[in-house]
Each structure stands twice: as C-alpha cells, then as structure tokens.
Design a protein around this motif. Structure first.
Motif, PDB file in Angstrom:
ATOM      1  N   TYR A   1      17.680 -84.432  -5.446  1.00 54.34           N
ATOM      2  CA  TYR A   1      16.686 -84.230  -4.392  1.00 54.34           C
ATOM      3  C   TYR A   1      15.857 -82.974  -4.620  1.00 54.34           C
ATOM      4  O   TYR A   1      16.386 -81.936  -4.995  1.00 54.34           O
ATOM      5  CB  TYR A   1      17.368 -84.121  -3.022  1.00 54.34           C
ATOM      6  CG  TYR A   1      18.215 -85.316  -2.688  1.00 54.34           C
ATOM      7  CD1 TYR A   1      17.637 -86.511  -2.265  1.00 54.34           C
ATOM      8  CD2 TYR A   1      19.599 -85.264  -2.809  1.00 54.34           C
ATOM      9  CE1 TYR A   1      18.412 -87.615  -1.970  1.00 54.34           C
ATOM     10  CE2 TYR A   1      20.390 -86.356  -2.510  1.00 54.34           C
ATOM     11  CZ  TYR A   1      19.793 -87.532  -2.102  1.00 54.34           C
ATOM     12  OH  TYR A   1      20.563 -88.623  -1.813  1.00 54.34           O
ATOM     13  N   GLU A   2      14.575 -83.091  -4.375  1.00 59.46           N
ATOM     14  CA  GLU A   2      13.673 -81.938  -4.341  1.00 59.46           C
ATOM     15  C   GLU A   2      13.385 -81.688  -2.869  1.00 59.46           C
ATOM     16  O   GLU A   2      12.798 -82.543  -2.197  1.00 59.46           O
ATOM     17  CB  GLU A   2      12.389 -82.264  -5.109  1.00 59.46           C
ATOM     18  CG  GLU A   2      11.388 -81.137  -5.112  1.00 59.46           C
ATOM     19  CD  GLU A   2      10.123 -81.506  -5.873  1.00 59.46           C
ATOM     20  OE1 GLU A   2      10.219 -82.036  -6.995  1.00 59.46           O
ATOM     21  OE2 GLU A   2       9.045 -81.285  -5.305  1.00 59.46           O
ATOM     22  N   LEU A   3      13.808 -80.541  -2.360  1.00 60.79           N
ATOM     23  CA  LEU A   3      13.744 -80.276  -0.929  1.00 60.79           C
ATOM     24  C   LEU A   3      12.635 -79.299  -0.569  1.00 60.79           C
ATOM     25  O   LEU A   3      12.448 -78.276  -1.232  1.00 60.79           O
ATOM     26  CB  LEU A   3      15.088 -79.716  -0.442  1.00 60.79           C
ATOM     27  CG  LEU A   3      16.293 -80.624  -0.690  1.00 60.79           C
ATOM     28  CD1 LEU A   3      17.565 -79.929  -0.249  1.00 60.79           C
ATOM     29  CD2 LEU A   3      16.135 -81.945   0.027  1.00 60.79           C
ATOM     30  N   HIS A   4      11.942 -79.627   0.521  1.00 60.62           N
ATOM     31  CA  HIS A   4      10.858 -78.798   1.039  1.00 60.62           C
ATOM     32  C   HIS A   4      11.092 -78.602   2.534  1.00 60.62           C
ATOM     33  O   HIS A   4      11.239 -79.570   3.276  1.00 60.62           O
ATOM     34  CB  HIS A   4       9.505 -79.471   0.806  1.00 60.62           C
ATOM     35  CG  HIS A   4       9.239 -79.762  -0.626  1.00 60.62           C
ATOM     36  ND1 HIS A   4       8.623 -78.858  -1.452  1.00 60.62           N
ATOM     37  CD2 HIS A   4       9.530 -80.845  -1.385  1.00 60.62           C
ATOM     38  CE1 HIS A   4       8.529 -79.379  -2.670  1.00 60.62           C
ATOM     39  NE2 HIS A   4       9.074 -80.582  -2.657  1.00 60.62           N
ATOM     40  N   LEU A   5      11.140 -77.361   2.956  1.00 63.01           N
ATOM     41  CA  LEU A   5      11.337 -77.024   4.356  1.00 63.01           C
ATOM     42  C   LEU A   5      10.023 -76.489   4.902  1.00 63.01           C
ATOM     43  O   LEU A   5       9.529 -75.454   4.448  1.00 63.01           O
ATOM     44  CB  LEU A   5      12.454 -75.992   4.494  1.00 63.01           C
ATOM     45  CG  LEU A   5      12.892 -75.612   5.887  1.00 63.01           C
ATOM     46  CD1 LEU A   5      13.312 -76.835   6.692  1.00 63.01           C
ATOM     47  CD2 LEU A   5      14.024 -74.614   5.825  1.00 63.01           C
ATOM     48  N   ILE A   6       9.445 -77.219   5.848  1.00 63.27           N
ATOM     49  CA  ILE A   6       8.158 -76.855   6.443  1.00 63.27           C
ATOM     50  C   ILE A   6       8.442 -76.328   7.844  1.00 63.27           C
ATOM     51  O   ILE A   6       8.873 -77.064   8.727  1.00 63.27           O
ATOM     52  CB  ILE A   6       7.221 -78.077   6.481  1.00 63.27           C
ATOM     53  CG1 ILE A   6       7.002 -78.596   5.050  1.00 63.27           C
ATOM     54  CG2 ILE A   6       5.904 -77.736   7.163  1.00 63.27           C
ATOM     55  CD1 ILE A   6       6.462 -79.998   4.971  1.00 63.27           C
ATOM     56  N   VAL A   7       8.215 -75.022   8.030  1.00 60.25           N
ATOM     57  CA  VAL A   7       8.546 -74.345   9.286  1.00 60.25           C
ATOM     58  C   VAL A   7       7.240 -74.059  10.025  1.00 60.25           C
ATOM     59  O   VAL A   7       6.326 -73.445   9.470  1.00 60.25           O
ATOM     60  CB  VAL A   7       9.314 -73.028   9.026  1.00 60.25           C
ATOM     61  CG1 VAL A   7       9.758 -72.403  10.331  1.00 60.25           C
ATOM     62  CG2 VAL A   7      10.512 -73.276   8.114  1.00 60.25           C
ATOM     63  N   LEU A   8       7.160 -74.491  11.278  1.00 61.85           N
ATOM     64  CA  LEU A   8       5.925 -74.368  12.053  1.00 61.85           C
ATOM     65  C   LEU A   8       5.734 -73.000  12.694  1.00 61.85           C
ATOM     66  O   LEU A   8       4.877 -72.833  13.549  1.00 61.85           O
ATOM     67  CB  LEU A   8       5.865 -75.465  13.125  1.00 61.85           C
ATOM     68  CG  LEU A   8       5.953 -76.906  12.618  1.00 61.85           C
ATOM     69  CD1 LEU A   8       5.859 -77.885  13.783  1.00 61.85           C
ATOM     70  CD2 LEU A   8       4.889 -77.183  11.577  1.00 61.85           C
ATOM     71  N   SER A   9       6.533 -72.025  12.283  1.00 61.50           N
ATOM     72  CA  SER A   9       6.371 -70.653  12.778  1.00 61.50           C
ATOM     73  C   SER A   9       6.939 -69.706  11.727  1.00 61.50           C
ATOM     74  O   SER A   9       7.428 -70.134  10.689  1.00 61.50           O
ATOM     75  CB  SER A   9       7.105 -70.461  14.107  1.00 61.50           C
ATOM     76  OG  SER A   9       8.485 -70.389  13.902  1.00 61.50           O
ATOM     77  N   ASN A  10       6.885 -68.424  12.029  1.00 62.03           N
ATOM     78  CA  ASN A  10       7.440 -67.417  11.118  1.00 62.03           C
ATOM     79  C   ASN A  10       8.820 -66.938  11.552  1.00 62.03           C
ATOM     80  O   ASN A  10       9.322 -65.949  11.038  1.00 62.03           O
ATOM     81  CB  ASN A  10       6.475 -66.225  11.013  1.00 62.03           C
ATOM     82  CG  ASN A  10       5.177 -66.628  10.357  1.00 62.03           C
ATOM     83  OD1 ASN A  10       5.173 -67.356   9.381  1.00 62.03           O
ATOM     84  ND2 ASN A  10       4.064 -66.164  10.902  1.00 62.03           N
ATOM     85  N   ASP A  11       9.435 -67.629  12.521  1.00 60.17           N
ATOM     86  CA  ASP A  11      10.759 -67.259  13.027  1.00 60.17           C
ATOM     87  C   ASP A  11      11.828 -67.801  12.082  1.00 60.17           C
ATOM     88  O   ASP A  11      12.106 -68.994  12.072  1.00 60.17           O
ATOM     89  CB  ASP A  11      10.979 -67.820  14.433  1.00 60.17           C
ATOM     90  CG  ASP A  11      10.025 -67.232  15.451  1.00 60.17           C
ATOM     91  OD1 ASP A  11       9.642 -66.068  15.273  1.00 60.17           O
ATOM     92  OD2 ASP A  11       9.674 -67.932  16.417  1.00 60.17           O
ATOM     93  N   LEU A  12      12.435 -66.912  11.288  1.00 59.81           N
ATOM     94  CA  LEU A  12      13.401 -67.316  10.273  1.00 59.81           C
ATOM     95  C   LEU A  12      14.747 -66.619  10.435  1.00 59.81           C
ATOM     96  O   LEU A  12      15.456 -66.382   9.463  1.00 59.81           O
ATOM     97  CB  LEU A  12      12.824 -67.022   8.875  1.00 59.81           C
ATOM     98  CG  LEU A  12      11.458 -67.618   8.563  1.00 59.81           C
ATOM     99  CD1 LEU A  12      10.933 -67.091   7.244  1.00 59.81           C
ATOM    100  CD2 LEU A  12      11.506 -69.133   8.563  1.00 59.81           C
ATOM    101  N   GLU A  13      15.122 -66.285  11.669  1.00 62.81           N
ATOM    102  CA  GLU A  13      16.335 -65.504  11.931  1.00 62.81           C
ATOM    103  C   GLU A  13      17.599 -66.146  11.354  1.00 62.81           C
ATOM    104  O   GLU A  13      18.465 -65.455  10.835  1.00 62.81           O
ATOM    105  CB  GLU A  13      16.523 -65.332  13.439  1.00 62.81           C
ATOM    106  CG  GLU A  13      15.452 -64.508  14.101  1.00 62.81           C
ATOM    107  CD  GLU A  13      15.563 -64.571  15.616  1.00 62.81           C
ATOM    108  OE1 GLU A  13      16.690 -64.709  16.131  1.00 62.81           O
ATOM    109  OE2 GLU A  13      14.520 -64.485  16.276  1.00 62.81           O
ATOM    110  N   MET A  14      17.723 -67.448  11.453  1.00 56.75           N
ATOM    111  CA  MET A  14      18.936 -68.130  11.009  1.00 56.75           C
ATOM    112  C   MET A  14      19.140 -67.990   9.508  1.00 56.75           C
ATOM    113  O   MET A  14      20.277 -67.948   9.042  1.00 56.75           O
ATOM    114  CB  MET A  14      18.891 -69.603  11.402  1.00 56.75           C
ATOM    115  CG  MET A  14      20.156 -70.367  11.062  1.00 56.75           C
ATOM    116  SD  MET A  14      21.664 -69.694  11.795  1.00 56.75           S
ATOM    117  CE  MET A  14      21.710 -70.571  13.314  1.00 56.75           C
ATOM    118  N   GLU A  15      18.079 -67.863   8.755  1.00 58.51           N
ATOM    119  CA  GLU A  15      18.198 -67.737   7.303  1.00 58.51           C
ATOM    120  C   GLU A  15      18.878 -66.416   6.913  1.00 58.51           C
ATOM    121  O   GLU A  15      19.454 -66.311   5.843  1.00 58.51           O
ATOM    122  CB  GLU A  15      16.841 -67.863   6.632  1.00 58.51           C
ATOM    123  CG  GLU A  15      16.948 -68.071   5.149  1.00 58.51           C
ATOM    124  CD  GLU A  15      15.628 -68.248   4.466  1.00 58.51           C
ATOM    125  OE1 GLU A  15      15.654 -68.589   3.282  1.00 58.51           O
ATOM    126  OE2 GLU A  15      14.569 -68.038   5.084  1.00 58.51           O
TER     127      GLU A  15
END
Length: 118
Positions: free
Chosen positions: A34-48
């Motif tokens: 699989y080639e995975l792409h994560l598209i996030v609709l904001s800049n909130d990335l706290e969980m990462e």
C-alpha cells in the motif's frame, strides 16, 4: 505488482478516538502493498506527537475553513452546497486528483463528505 494507493481524509489529528485509530491503521498496513496518503483538513497534529506516523506515510495538511455554526440550516447548507465547497476546498481537490488514488476514505464529519463527492 503495483501498490494500491489509499488516501485517508481526516479533519485533524487531535487527541481522540478517530486520530488514534487512523494512525494505528496507517502504521499497521503493509508498506510493500500500500502507498498511503493522509490528507488532514487542518494543521492540528497533536496525536502524531504521541503516536508518530511511520516515515513512508505521506501527509498533506490544509487550512480548510470549517463553518463553526451548528444550526440545522448551516449544517445542511455545508453538506449540500457544492459550489461553495468547491471554492473553499480547491487545493484539497487538486491534491486528491494529482494523487490518482485507488481508494479514498473519509474520517470526517458528514458536512466534509461533500469534498469526496466533488
């Protein structure tokens, strides 16, 4: 065999259920298949910061302007106003088109599903 290209669309990666499930899912999928792409609709990335994404997962962040009004009228307007969403989400739609994904999966509120329909 060519990898299956999957795109996951999520509102944000803040601390909470969907973010944790999505990161675990992405990290657990076989990168040789699989080639995975994560598209996030904001800049909130706290969980990462708590559960880092593996390096092979491509991440795209956007400043999609959410409508904060929670009336029934505004909710339905957001869910069915294709013209307004197309203007507000033009960069996201361009990104999705360029990725040429095999599978596009949304982990969003129903009013952001219109992006997938477009």
């Amino acid at each position: 065999m060519e990898k299956i290209k999957i795109g996951f669309v999520v509102n944000n990666l803040v601390i909470g259920g969907v973010s944790s499930v999505l990161i675990h899912l992405c990290n657990g999928l076989d990168q040789s298949k699989y080639e995975l792409h994560l598209i996030v609709l904001s800049n909130d990335l706290e969980m990462e910061k708590i559960i880092p994404l593996k390096a092979h997962i491509k991440k795209y962040t956007f400043n999609y302007q959410f409508i904060e009004s929670f009336s029934l009228f505004s909710y339905l307007k957001s869910a069915f106003n294709f013209r307004a969403t197309k203007v507000r989400a033009i960069e996201i739609l361009k990104c999705i088109k360029e990725l040429n994904l095999d599978i596009l999966h949304f982990h969003t509120l129903p009013r952001q599903l219109i992006i997938g329909q477009l």
